[in-house]
Design a protein around this motif. Structure first.
Motif, PDB file in Angstrom:
ATOM      1  N   GLU A 149      -2.186   3.604   8.403  1.00  0.00           N
ATOM      2  CA  GLU A 149      -0.802   3.674   8.860  1.00  0.00           C
ATOM      3  C   GLU A 149      -0.684   4.344  10.211  1.00  0.00           C
ATOM      4  OE1 GLU A 149       1.714   3.803   4.704  1.00  0.00           O
ATOM      5  OE2 GLU A 149       0.918   5.700   5.468  1.00  0.00           O
ATOM      6  N   SER A 155      -3.319   6.545   4.868  1.00  0.00           N
ATOM      7  CA  SER A 155      -2.688   7.269   5.978  1.00  0.00           C
ATOM      8  C   SER A 155      -3.427   7.018   7.297  1.00  0.00           C
ATOM      9  CB  SER A 155      -2.610   8.763   5.681  1.00  0.00           C
ATOM     10  OG  SER A 155      -3.902   9.310   5.493  1.00  0.00           O
ATOM     11  N   TYR A 173      -0.149  -0.574  -6.253  1.00  0.00           N
ATOM     12  CA  TYR A 173      -0.270  -0.299  -4.823  1.00  0.00           C
ATOM     13  C   TYR A 173      -1.727  -0.039  -4.460  1.00  0.00           C
ATOM     14  CZ  TYR A 173       4.760   0.481  -4.773  1.00  0.00           C
ATOM     15  OH  TYR A 173       6.112   0.334  -4.890  1.00  0.00           O
ATOM     16  N   VAL A 231      -4.253   2.159  -2.637  1.00  0.00           N
ATOM     17  CA  VAL A 231      -4.238   3.561  -2.195  1.00  0.00           C
ATOM     18  C   VAL A 231      -5.475   3.911  -1.359  1.00  0.00           C
ATOM     19  CG1 VAL A 231      -2.737   4.349  -4.058  1.00  0.00           C
ATOM     20  CG2 VAL A 231      -5.225   4.382  -4.387  1.00  0.00           C
ATOM     21  N   TRP A 289       0.845  -1.186   0.000  1.00  0.00           N
ATOM     22  CA  TRP A 289       0.000   0.000   0.000  1.00  0.00           C
ATOM     23  C   TRP A 289       0.881   1.235   0.000  1.00  0.00           C
ATOM     24  CZ3 TRP A 289      -1.611  -2.412   5.063  1.00  0.00           C
ATOM     25  CH2 TRP A 289      -0.886  -1.919   6.135  1.00  0.00           C
ATOM     26  N   LYS A 290       0.276   2.327  -0.420  1.00  0.00           N
ATOM     27  CA  LYS A 290       1.006   3.592  -0.477  1.00  0.00           C
ATOM     28  C   LYS A 290       0.035   4.713  -0.136  1.00  0.00           C
ATOM     29  CE  LYS A 290       4.471   4.007  -3.340  1.00  0.00           C
ATOM     30  NZ  LYS A 290       5.670   4.211  -2.578  1.00  0.00           N
ATOM     31  N   SER A 291       0.458   5.540   0.793  1.00  0.00           N
ATOM     32  CA  SER A 291      -0.323   6.717   1.145  1.00  0.00           C
ATOM     33  C   SER A 291       0.099   7.851   0.221  1.00  0.00           C
ATOM     34  CB  SER A 291      -0.064   7.090   2.604  1.00  0.00           C
ATOM     35  OG  SER A 291      -0.757   8.267   2.925  1.00  0.00           O
ATOM     36  N   LEU A 292      -0.847   8.366  -0.538  1.00  0.00           N
ATOM     37  CA  LEU A 292      -0.583   9.479  -1.448  1.00  0.00           C
ATOM     38  C   LEU A 292      -1.405  10.688  -1.023  1.00  0.00           C
ATOM     39  CD1 LEU A 292      -0.711   7.591  -4.859  1.00  0.00           C
ATOM     40  CD2 LEU A 292       1.318   8.319  -3.612  1.00  0.00           C
TER      41      LEU A 292
END
Length: 168
Positions: free
Chosen positions: A162, A159, A133, A135, A60-63
Protein backbone atom coordinates in the motif's frame (compact mmCIF):
# COMPACT_ATOMS: atom_id res chain seq x y z
CA UNK A 1 2.76 -9.39 -23.18
CA UNK A 2 1.44 -11.10 -20.05
CA UNK A 3 -1.80 -13.09 -20.04
CA UNK A 4 -3.95 -14.24 -17.10
CA UNK A 5 -5.90 -17.49 -17.34
CA UNK A 6 -8.71 -17.73 -14.77
CA UNK A 7 -9.93 -21.18 -13.76
CA UNK A 8 -6.76 -22.78 -15.21
CA UNK A 9 -6.93 -26.41 -14.03
CA UNK A 10 -4.70 -29.33 -14.96
CA UNK A 11 -3.04 -27.25 -17.66
CA UNK A 12 -6.39 -26.61 -19.36
CA UNK A 13 -8.21 -23.35 -19.93
CA UNK A 14 -11.94 -23.69 -19.26
CA UNK A 15 -13.07 -20.57 -21.15
CA UNK A 16 -10.87 -18.88 -23.75
CA UNK A 17 -13.15 -15.79 -23.78
CA UNK A 18 -12.08 -15.04 -20.21
CA UNK A 19 -8.35 -14.82 -20.89
CA UNK A 20 -7.24 -11.35 -19.82
CA UNK A 21 -4.24 -9.31 -20.85
CA UNK A 22 -2.24 -7.48 -18.22
CA UNK A 23 -2.50 -3.78 -18.99
CA UNK A 24 -0.37 -2.44 -16.15
CA UNK A 25 2.14 -3.82 -13.66
CA UNK A 26 3.12 -2.25 -10.34
CA UNK A 27 6.48 -3.58 -9.10
CA UNK A 28 7.88 -3.44 -5.60
CA UNK A 29 11.36 -3.76 -7.10
CA UNK A 30 12.60 -4.54 -10.58
CA UNK A 31 15.87 -6.22 -9.49
CA UNK A 32 17.94 -4.11 -11.89
CA UNK A 33 21.60 -3.41 -11.19
CA UNK A 34 21.88 -6.50 -8.99
CA UNK A 35 19.87 -4.82 -6.24
CA UNK A 36 17.48 -7.17 -4.46
CA UNK A 37 15.20 -5.80 -1.76
CA UNK A 38 13.49 -9.00 -0.64
CA UNK A 39 10.92 -7.11 1.41
CA UNK A 40 9.83 -5.44 -1.84
CA UNK A 41 9.64 -8.61 -3.96
CA UNK A 42 6.07 -8.30 -5.19
CA UNK A 43 4.04 -7.21 -8.20
CA UNK A 44 0.41 -6.24 -8.75
CA UNK A 45 -1.08 -6.92 -12.19
CA UNK A 46 -4.00 -4.86 -13.53
CA UNK A 47 -6.13 -6.84 -15.99
CA UNK A 48 -7.98 -5.50 -19.03
CA UNK A 49 -11.20 -7.37 -18.03
CA UNK A 50 -13.19 -7.29 -14.76
CA UNK A 51 -12.88 -11.06 -14.20
CA UNK A 52 -13.63 -10.69 -10.49
CA UNK A 53 -17.30 -10.19 -11.33
CA UNK A 54 -17.45 -13.74 -12.70
CA UNK A 55 -14.81 -15.63 -10.72
CA UNK A 56 -14.79 -13.72 -7.44
CA UNK A 57 -12.57 -11.13 -5.90
CA UNK A 58 -10.37 -11.00 -2.83
CA UNK A 59 -9.49 -7.62 -1.44
CA UNK A 60 -6.52 -7.04 0.80
CA UNK A 61 -6.28 -5.70 4.30
CA UNK A 62 -3.30 -4.42 6.21
CA UNK A 63 -3.47 -5.65 9.80
CA UNK A 64 -1.07 -4.88 12.65
CA UNK A 65 1.63 -7.50 13.17
CA UNK A 66 0.48 -8.27 16.72
CA UNK A 67 -3.05 -9.08 15.46
CA UNK A 68 -1.66 -11.40 12.79
CA UNK A 69 0.72 -13.15 15.22
CA UNK A 70 -1.89 -13.52 17.95
CA UNK A 71 -4.30 -15.43 15.64
CA UNK A 72 -2.59 -18.83 15.52
CA UNK A 73 -3.64 -21.38 12.88
CA UNK A 74 -6.13 -18.87 11.47
CA UNK A 75 -4.86 -18.36 7.93
CA UNK A 76 -5.19 -20.01 4.53
CA UNK A 77 -2.49 -20.22 1.88
CA UNK A 78 -2.85 -20.83 -1.84
CA UNK A 79 0.09 -21.27 -4.20
CA UNK A 80 1.27 -22.99 -7.35
CA UNK A 81 4.25 -24.78 -5.84
CA UNK A 82 6.27 -27.26 -7.83
CA UNK A 83 5.59 -30.07 -5.35
CA UNK A 84 1.78 -30.06 -5.69
CA UNK A 85 0.41 -32.17 -7.19
CA UNK A 86 2.93 -34.81 -8.13
CA UNK A 87 1.34 -35.59 -11.51
CA UNK A 88 1.34 -32.04 -12.88
CA UNK A 89 3.49 -29.68 -10.77
CA UNK A 90 2.67 -26.00 -10.91
CA UNK A 91 -0.56 -26.50 -12.86
CA UNK A 92 -2.98 -26.75 -9.93
CA UNK A 93 -3.07 -24.50 -6.90
CA UNK A 94 -2.29 -26.09 -3.56
CA UNK A 95 -4.32 -25.03 -0.53
CA UNK A 96 -3.48 -25.09 3.16
CA UNK A 97 -5.82 -24.25 6.01
CA UNK A 98 -4.61 -23.43 9.52
CA UNK A 99 -1.21 -21.82 9.09
CA UNK A 100 0.15 -18.99 11.25
CA UNK A 101 2.02 -15.72 11.05
CA UNK A 102 4.80 -16.35 13.57
CA UNK A 103 6.64 -13.04 13.64
CA UNK A 104 8.09 -10.11 11.74
CA UNK A 105 11.69 -9.53 10.73
CA UNK A 106 13.34 -7.00 8.44
CA UNK A 107 9.97 -5.74 7.21
CA UNK A 108 8.68 -9.21 6.31
CA UNK A 109 6.03 -11.38 7.94
CA UNK A 110 7.35 -14.78 9.00
CA UNK A 111 4.90 -17.66 8.51
CA UNK A 112 4.66 -21.44 8.73
CA UNK A 113 2.42 -22.04 5.70
CA UNK A 114 3.49 -24.99 3.55
CA UNK A 115 5.37 -23.54 0.58
CA UNK A 116 7.80 -24.70 -2.07
CA UNK A 117 9.41 -23.34 -5.22
CA UNK A 118 6.77 -21.69 -7.38
CA UNK A 119 4.51 -20.55 -4.56
CA UNK A 120 5.99 -17.06 -4.42
CA UNK A 121 3.28 -14.45 -4.78
CA UNK A 122 0.67 -16.77 -3.32
CA UNK A 123 -1.75 -15.06 -0.95
CA UNK A 124 -2.00 -15.61 2.78
CA UNK A 125 -5.72 -15.19 3.45
CA UNK A 126 -7.67 -14.32 6.62
CA UNK A 127 -11.38 -14.41 7.34
CA UNK A 128 -12.49 -11.11 8.84
CA UNK A 129 -16.16 -11.06 9.70
CA UNK A 130 -17.65 -13.08 6.88
CA UNK A 131 -15.22 -11.79 4.24
CA UNK A 132 -11.90 -13.15 3.01
CA UNK A 133 -8.92 -10.80 2.67
CA UNK A 134 -5.32 -11.17 1.55
CA UNK A 135 -3.10 -10.20 4.51
CA UNK A 136 0.32 -11.06 3.01
CA UNK A 137 2.01 -12.36 -0.15
CA UNK A 138 4.44 -15.26 0.19
CA UNK A 139 7.82 -14.40 -1.24
CA UNK A 140 10.55 -16.73 0.02
CA UNK A 141 11.60 -19.70 2.12
CA UNK A 142 14.49 -19.84 4.53
CA UNK A 143 16.19 -23.25 4.47
CA UNK A 144 18.97 -24.91 6.41
CA UNK A 145 21.84 -24.78 3.89
CA UNK A 146 23.33 -28.03 5.14
CA UNK A 147 20.18 -30.18 5.22
CA UNK A 148 17.83 -28.32 2.85
CA UNK A 149 15.17 -28.47 5.58
CA UNK A 150 12.66 -25.61 5.71
CA UNK A 151 13.19 -23.23 8.63
CA UNK A 152 10.56 -20.53 8.10
CA UNK A 153 8.89 -18.65 5.25
CA UNK A 154 8.51 -14.94 4.62
CA UNK A 155 5.74 -12.82 3.15
CA UNK A 156 5.45 -9.24 2.00
CA UNK A 157 3.27 -7.12 4.28
CA UNK A 158 0.20 -5.51 2.72
CA UNK A 159 1.24 -2.20 4.29
CA UNK A 160 4.48 -2.38 2.25
CA UNK A 161 2.45 -2.74 -0.96
CA UNK A 162 0.00 0.00 0.00
CA UNK A 163 2.82 2.43 0.80
CA UNK A 164 4.48 1.77 -2.56
CA UNK A 165 1.23 2.06 -4.52
CA UNK A 166 0.42 5.31 -2.74
CA UNK A 167 3.65 6.81 -4.00
CA UNK A 168 3.12 5.81 -7.65
Amino acid sequence: EIKFFPNFINGKISNFRDIAAVKKVFYGTDFKNGKQDIDKDWAILVLDKPLGRKYGYLGWKSLPNDVLIRNKNAFFFVGYSIDFPNFNPGMIAGFEKGCSITGEEAGLLLHDCDTAKGSSGGPIIATIGSQYYIVGLNNMEFKNRRTGQDIINAAVKISTIEEALGSQ
